[in-house]
Design a protein around this motif. Structure first.
Motif, PDB file in Angstrom:
ATOM      1  N   ILE A  46      60.092   0.115  75.138  1.00 16.30           N
ATOM      2  CA  ILE A  46      60.051   1.184  74.150  1.00 16.30           C
ATOM      3  C   ILE A  46      58.885   2.110  74.486  1.00 16.30           C
ATOM      4  O   ILE A  46      57.751   1.647  74.689  1.00 16.30           O
ATOM      5  N   VAL A  47      59.173   3.405  74.546  1.00 18.26           N
ATOM      6  CA  VAL A  47      58.128   4.393  74.813  1.00 18.26           C
ATOM      7  C   VAL A  47      57.641   4.977  73.485  1.00 18.26           C
ATOM      8  O   VAL A  47      58.344   4.948  72.480  1.00 18.26           O
ATOM      9  N   GLU A  48      56.429   5.519  73.500  1.00 18.55           N
ATOM     10  CA  GLU A  48      55.821   6.038  72.270  1.00 18.55           C
ATOM     11  C   GLU A  48      56.203   7.477  71.968  1.00 18.55           C
ATOM     12  O   GLU A  48      56.240   7.883  70.811  1.00 18.55           O
ATOM     13  N   ASN A  49      56.467   8.266  72.997  1.00 19.93           N
ATOM     14  CA  ASN A  49      56.767   9.681  72.798  1.00 19.93           C
ATOM     15  C   ASN A  49      57.839  10.130  73.783  1.00 19.93           C
ATOM     16  O   ASN A  49      57.831   9.720  74.945  1.00 19.93           O
ATOM     17  N   VAL A  50      58.736  10.978  73.303  1.00 17.11           N
ATOM     18  CA  VAL A  50      59.756  11.596  74.162  1.00 17.11           C
ATOM     19  C   VAL A  50      59.795  13.089  73.860  1.00 17.11           C
ATOM     20  O   VAL A  50      59.269  13.559  72.848  1.00 17.11           O
ATOM     21  N   ASN A  51      60.425  13.853  74.762  1.00 22.68           N
ATOM     22  CA  ASN A  51      60.640  15.267  74.501  1.00 22.68           C
ATOM     23  C   ASN A  51      61.553  15.435  73.292  1.00 22.68           C
ATOM     24  O   ASN A  51      62.280  14.515  72.913  1.00 22.68           O
ATOM     25  N   ALA A  52      61.540  16.624  72.719  1.00 18.32           N
ATOM     26  CA  ALA A  52      62.342  16.897  71.519  1.00 18.32           C
ATOM     27  C   ALA A  52      63.825  16.619  71.748  1.00 18.32           C
ATOM     28  O   ALA A  52      64.539  16.231  70.817  1.00 18.32           O
ATOM     29  N   ASP A  53      64.284  16.775  72.990  1.00 20.49           N
ATOM     30  CA  ASP A  53      65.702  16.524  73.292  1.00 20.49           C
ATOM     31  C   ASP A  53      65.986  15.062  73.640  1.00 20.49           C
ATOM     32  O   ASP A  53      67.106  14.707  74.002  1.00 20.49           O
ATOM     33  N   ARG A  67      55.001  22.032  74.548  1.00 20.49           N
ATOM     34  CA  ARG A  67      55.410  20.657  74.844  1.00 20.49           C
ATOM     35  C   ARG A  67      55.656  19.951  73.512  1.00 20.49           C
ATOM     36  O   ARG A  67      54.757  19.395  72.910  1.00 20.49           O
ATOM     37  N   SER A  68      56.884  20.008  73.068  1.00 16.01           N
ATOM     38  CA  SER A  68      57.232  19.440  71.767  1.00 16.01           C
ATOM     39  C   SER A  68      57.675  17.994  71.947  1.00 16.01           C
ATOM     40  O   SER A  68      58.805  17.733  72.371  1.00 16.01           O
ATOM     41  N   ARG A 122      59.782  15.179  58.671  1.00 15.64           N
ATOM     42  CA  ARG A 122      60.056  14.388  59.877  1.00 15.64           C
ATOM     43  C   ARG A 122      59.925  15.181  61.178  1.00 15.64           C
ATOM     44  O   ARG A 122      59.476  14.670  62.185  1.00 15.64           O
ATOM     45  N   ASP A 123      60.326  16.440  61.144  1.00 14.07           N
ATOM     46  CA  ASP A 123      60.292  17.234  62.381  1.00 14.07           C
ATOM     47  C   ASP A 123      58.896  17.745  62.716  1.00 14.07           C
ATOM     48  O   ASP A 123      58.640  18.137  63.861  1.00 14.07           O
ATOM     49  N   ASN A 124      57.990  17.760  61.743  1.00 14.00           N
ATOM     50  CA  ASN A 124      56.618  18.204  61.989  1.00 14.00           C
ATOM     51  C   ASN A 124      55.693  17.471  61.025  1.00 14.00           C
ATOM     52  O   ASN A 124      55.197  18.053  60.049  1.00 14.00           O
ATOM     53  N   PRO A 125      55.452  16.181  61.276  1.00 21.36           N
ATOM     54  CA  PRO A 125      54.726  15.349  60.310  1.00 21.36           C
ATOM     55  C   PRO A 125      53.341  15.873  59.941  1.00 21.36           C
ATOM     56  O   PRO A 125      52.892  15.698  58.810  1.00 21.36           O
ATOM     57  N   LYS A 126      52.653  16.527  60.881  1.00 23.34           N
ATOM     58  CA  LYS A 126      51.291  16.988  60.586  1.00 23.34           C
ATOM     59  C   LYS A 126      51.269  18.348  59.905  1.00 23.34           C
ATOM     60  O   LYS A 126      50.214  18.795  59.452  1.00 23.34           O
ATOM     61  N   GLY A 127      52.417  19.016  59.853  1.00 23.56           N
ATOM     62  CA  GLY A 127      52.496  20.297  59.167  1.00 23.56           C
ATOM     63  C   GLY A 127      51.535  21.310  59.746  1.00 23.56           C
ATOM     64  O   GLY A 127      51.360  21.426  60.964  1.00 23.56           O
ATOM     65  N   LYS A 128      50.846  22.038  58.869  1.00 21.71           N
ATOM     66  CA  LYS A 128      49.942  23.108  59.321  1.00 21.71           C
ATOM     67  C   LYS A 128      48.687  22.570  60.007  1.00 21.71           C
ATOM     68  O   LYS A 128      47.907  23.331  60.575  1.00 21.71           O
TER      69      LYS A 128
END
Length: 400
Positions: A216-223, A165-166, A150-156
């Protein structure tokens, strides 16, 4: 609107038009799996196989077998697709590729988390149809991998430079709202509640932004803060609207009328926000500050956006009695059936220009397969059926 006639219309379109198209045109009887790149008449124009579309079709035919009728041809269609996926769709450790060639050789690495989510849906639903424990195990193990990513869906395979910019994306928590109910039979009650609570928090408290007028927005900062960037300003009205019927379903399952009411409110707001007041239809992408979006296809009208909107509206009406939902359903039903339904050949078009004219006359491709049209027809049909039964029961009670 005659809701009884509408119920028949959606049912007929599903069972006598759309499903026969995929059953007859898409199955690869030589190598297994499904062709999805089909032209207007259903002729194959490319033989590559995209894992999330393969999974979606397995799910679709399994679901119809489980919930509509025990037709052997539907089950056979689902099983042959699942066996192809089981053999070729992953690297041996259930890391699901993005695409394969016709024979099953991998073409694109397992970077896309939605290959995993639709494999989970496919094998979960097919395990219900067959009682096959191996299918259930594949679904559950893949679901566990999704949660771990979940925290990094695309992995490597993530192209983003770490630490600069996470951003986190709406897509995964949105689909987990639906996926957790899809495989409820494989989860214990406590785990289901924990997962759904986390997804509900993300959707309704992180990506839903009252300070932006309730969109509803598509992307937010990690915080969880807003990002004033292309990706941070991106609005996908269809995504927001689709997620709301997932929330309504969770509201029913969890006996939470507050969730249903909030989902209806957000649905109405997102439709108002995304509606093209000049040409009709709902925009594909928008920028929340009104700047030019980076997606050049921003003003296209897409099939799935409008079909998912119909589901959210009719469910909103059925669950709350909102006349605004019903009126908007009629408006978008008229637009959708006028512009997306091919009057001469089975299945529906997917891509219109801003004016509502057919942009690509394909019936399936890299992104469009046997999913949004049939799932939408099924959901609207069954919801109209509930509405009509409830009205009949009310009439009978009042007559006593």
């Amino acid at each position: 609107m005659d809701l009884h006639q509408l119920e028949k219309k959606y049912r007929n379109e599903l069972l006598n038009n759309v499903i026969p198209f995929w059953l007859q045109k898409s199955q690869d009887t030589e190598f297994g799996g499904y062709f999805t790149c089909l032209d207007r008449q259903g002729n194959i124009f490319d033989t590559d196989k995209f894992i999330w579309l393969q999974g979606r079709q397995v799910w679709m035919f399994s679901m119809l077998y489980n919930k509509v009728e025990k037709r052997q041809e539907w089950l056979d269609c689902a099983i042959q697709g699942a066996e192809f996926l089981k053999k070729y769709g992953h690297d041996g450790n259930l890391n699901w590729y993005f695409s394969l060639d016709r024979e099953g050789n991998p073409l694109v690495e397992p970077y896309n988390i939605f290959s995993y989510t639709f494999a989970t849906m496919a094998f979960g639903q097919l395990s219900l149809a067959t009682g096959n424990q191996e299918y259930a195990d594949i679904a559950k193990r893949t679901f566990d991998i999704i949660l771990s990513k979940r925290d990094n869906p695309k992995g490597k395979w993530n192209k983003v430079h770490a630490g600069t910019r996470s951003l986190k994306s709406f897509s995964l928590p949105m689909i987990l709202c639906n996926l957790s109910l899809e495989i409820e039979h494989l989860l214990d009650e406590e785990f289901l509640k924990k997962t759904s609570d986390e997804c509900l928090h993300e959707v309704l408290e992180v990506f839903y932004r009252p300070e932006l007028g309730g969109i509803i927005v598509e992307n937010v900062n990690a915080d969880g803060s807003l990002s004033d960037t292309f990706d941070g300003r991106l609005i996908n009205p269809g995504h927001g609207i689709e997620s709301m019927w997932f929330i309504m379903d969770l509201g029913v399952r969890l006996n939470r009328p507050d969730l249903i009411d909030k989902a209806v409110k957000i649905t109405l707001r997102m439709i108002d926000y995304g509606w093209d007041k000049e040409h009709g239809g709902i925009f594909y992408f928008m920028d929340r500050k009104g700047f030019p979006p980076q997606q050049l296809e921003w003003d296209q009208k897409l099939w799935w956006v409008h079909i998912e909107t119909l589901i959210s509206l009719i469910k909103g009406y059925q669950l709350t009695g909102s006349e605004e939902c019903l009126a908007l359903f009629e408006k978008i039903h008229d637009y959708t059936w006028k512009h997306f339904k091919d009057p001469e050949h089975p299945e529906w078009w997917g891509y219109l220009n801003r004016q509502g004219e057919v942009l690509l006359d394909l019936k399936g491709g890299k992104w469009k397969g046997c999913f949004h049209v049939p799932r939408g027809l099924y959901q609207v049909w069954k919801t109209l059926e509930k509405i009509n039964i409830e009205k009949q029961e009310t009439l009978l009670l009042n007559a006593i």
